[in-house]
Scaffold this motif. Sequence first.
Motif, PDB file in Angstrom:
ATOM      1  N   THR A 134      16.756 -16.322 -56.071  1.00 14.41           N
ATOM      2  CA  THR A 134      17.609 -16.215 -54.882  1.00 14.41           C
ATOM      3  C   THR A 134      19.033 -15.820 -55.267  1.00 14.41           C
ATOM      4  O   THR A 134      19.700 -15.115 -54.527  1.00 14.41           O
ATOM      5  N   ARG A 175      23.271 -14.742 -47.710  1.00 18.58           N
ATOM      6  CA  ARG A 175      22.426 -14.007 -46.761  1.00 18.58           C
ATOM      7  C   ARG A 175      22.671 -14.485 -45.340  1.00 18.58           C
ATOM      8  O   ARG A 175      22.946 -15.649 -45.100  1.00 18.58           O
ATOM      9  N   GLY A 231      21.447 -13.867 -40.972  1.00 18.57           N
ATOM     10  CA  GLY A 231      20.229 -13.766 -40.194  1.00 18.57           C
ATOM     11  C   GLY A 231      20.162 -14.775 -39.083  1.00 18.57           C
ATOM     12  O   GLY A 231      21.179 -15.303 -38.646  1.00 18.57           O
ATOM     13  N   SER A 269      12.007 -18.101 -46.782  1.00 18.91           N
ATOM     14  CA  SER A 269      12.246 -16.733 -46.312  1.00 18.91           C
ATOM     15  C   SER A 269      13.302 -16.051 -47.176  1.00 18.91           C
ATOM     16  O   SER A 269      13.190 -14.865 -47.489  1.00 18.91           O
ATOM     17  N   GLU A 270      14.325 -16.812 -47.581  1.00 16.99           N
ATOM     18  CA  GLU A 270      15.358 -16.233 -48.447  1.00 16.99           C
ATOM     19  C   GLU A 270      14.781 -15.863 -49.801  1.00 16.99           C
ATOM     20  O   GLU A 270      15.168 -14.863 -50.405  1.00 16.99           O
ATOM     21  N   HIS A 305      13.062 -12.687 -49.364  1.00 16.34           N
ATOM     22  CA  HIS A 305      14.080 -11.638 -49.294  1.00 16.34           C
ATOM     23  C   HIS A 305      14.543 -11.270 -50.700  1.00 16.34           C
ATOM     24  O   HIS A 305      14.727 -10.090 -51.018  1.00 16.34           O
ATOM     25  N   LEU A 307      12.558  -8.804 -52.813  1.00 21.97           N
ATOM     26  CA  LEU A 307      12.699  -7.365 -52.618  1.00 21.97           C
ATOM     27  C   LEU A 307      13.464  -6.732 -53.778  1.00 21.97           C
ATOM     28  O   LEU A 307      13.622  -5.516 -53.830  1.00 21.97           O
ATOM     29  N   SER A 348      17.281  -6.014 -52.230  1.00 24.43           N
ATOM     30  CA  SER A 348      17.642  -7.234 -51.512  1.00 24.43           C
ATOM     31  C   SER A 348      19.017  -7.228 -50.839  1.00 24.43           C
ATOM     32  O   SER A 348      19.120  -7.587 -49.668  1.00 24.43           O
ATOM     33  N   LEU A 351      14.951  -8.501 -43.667  1.00 24.55           N
ATOM     34  CA  LEU A 351      13.559  -8.963 -43.731  1.00 24.55           C
ATOM     35  C   LEU A 351      13.229  -9.787 -42.487  1.00 24.55           C
ATOM     36  O   LEU A 351      13.970 -10.698 -42.121  1.00 24.55           O
ATOM     37  N   VAL A 394      16.252 -12.330 -42.151  1.00 22.84           N
ATOM     38  CA  VAL A 394      17.169 -12.520 -43.281  1.00 22.84           C
ATOM     39  C   VAL A 394      17.837 -11.188 -43.583  1.00 22.84           C
ATOM     40  O   VAL A 394      17.158 -10.174 -43.740  1.00 22.84           O
ATOM     41  N   THR A 395      19.177 -11.201 -43.636  1.00 24.61           N
ATOM     42  CA  THR A 395      19.908  -9.962 -43.919  1.00 24.61           C
ATOM     43  C   THR A 395      20.679 -10.103 -45.224  1.00 24.61           C
ATOM     44  O   THR A 395      21.232 -11.168 -45.510  1.00 24.61           O
ATOM     45  N   GLY A 396      20.701  -9.050 -46.000  1.00 24.69           N
ATOM     46  CA  GLY A 396      21.443  -9.050 -47.258  1.00 24.69           C
ATOM     47  C   GLY A 396      22.940  -8.905 -46.993  1.00 24.69           C
ATOM     48  O   GLY A 396      23.340  -8.428 -45.933  1.00 24.69           O
TER      49      GLY A 396
END
Lengths: 135, 159
Positions: free
Chosen positions: A123, A128, A130, B49-50, B53, B56, B60, B65, B78-80
């Motif tokens: 991670t 991040r 969202g 979920s992270e 992500h 990727l 990423s 995602l 989830v956004t980078g």
Amino acid sequence: MRAVDDTISTPSGGLLAGRVRATLAIAATAVALTACGGGDPAATNHLGFGNGVAPEGDGLTTLQAVLVYGLGPLAILLLIAAVVWLPGMVRSSRYRPARGWNAAPLWFGGPADPAAAVESARTGDLVRGGASGSW
Amino acid sequence: MAAGDGLTPRQQERLEQAVETARRENGLDISVLVGDLELDDVSQFRTASERLHAALGERSPSAVLFVVAPGQRRVEVVTGPAVRRRVPDRVSALAVLSMTSAFRGGDLPGGIVDAVRQVADAAGRRKGQSIADERRSVMQRRADSMHGSHADPGAKALH
């Protein structure tokens, strides 16, 4: 008042077309009824029943009555029900939240080897964004 | 095919198309995962979920995602960090809202496709794309939507 009358009056062209259509429809109905012998009782009375006289014969037995008035309509009813329900039952791929989900995960536009990628995923310190939701 | 047995090939194709369109026309790296996650507790859903992500890889930081878990009834966007300016959290929240309402009604693929489009539209066109390109892609999208059968006026009204 004049303005209102002007707006609601039907243009004469439309009125004429409507009358022509109505006349044609009446003429077509009259011709069809005449062709069926609607004007002449003798032409349609193929079984020869007298008006107001009970027909001769034994009539239907109980079995025949059940077949004609019971099973016949039931069969038609079932046929219609089948026609309505079958297509839905054959391709019932619709998602139902209460029924759960037992398919393998699918990743559209994901990494080439998802299992390995997730295994080696770190991670890191990326922040991040969202949103989440549930239903 | 019984309910809960996954997406039909046609539905999968629609999702692939939506993802591909977002990539081509908006230069937005969207990927969608449909399936339940193996979790001890659903409260770990965001963390898991992270991690997905992060899986990727180098994509990423600029990737978006969507994680949709139909059995667990959870959805996560989830956004980078590099893409958060184009896809702010309120856009993600709106997409999540339109998805949950579609899913509640039983429309899984439709909800995802509309949400992907919604996010892609909000992100705008990719940097350096000329107005002529933009116009061409709009015409193309119109032609596509005439062939497609995914018109959903209810979800469209959310835009």
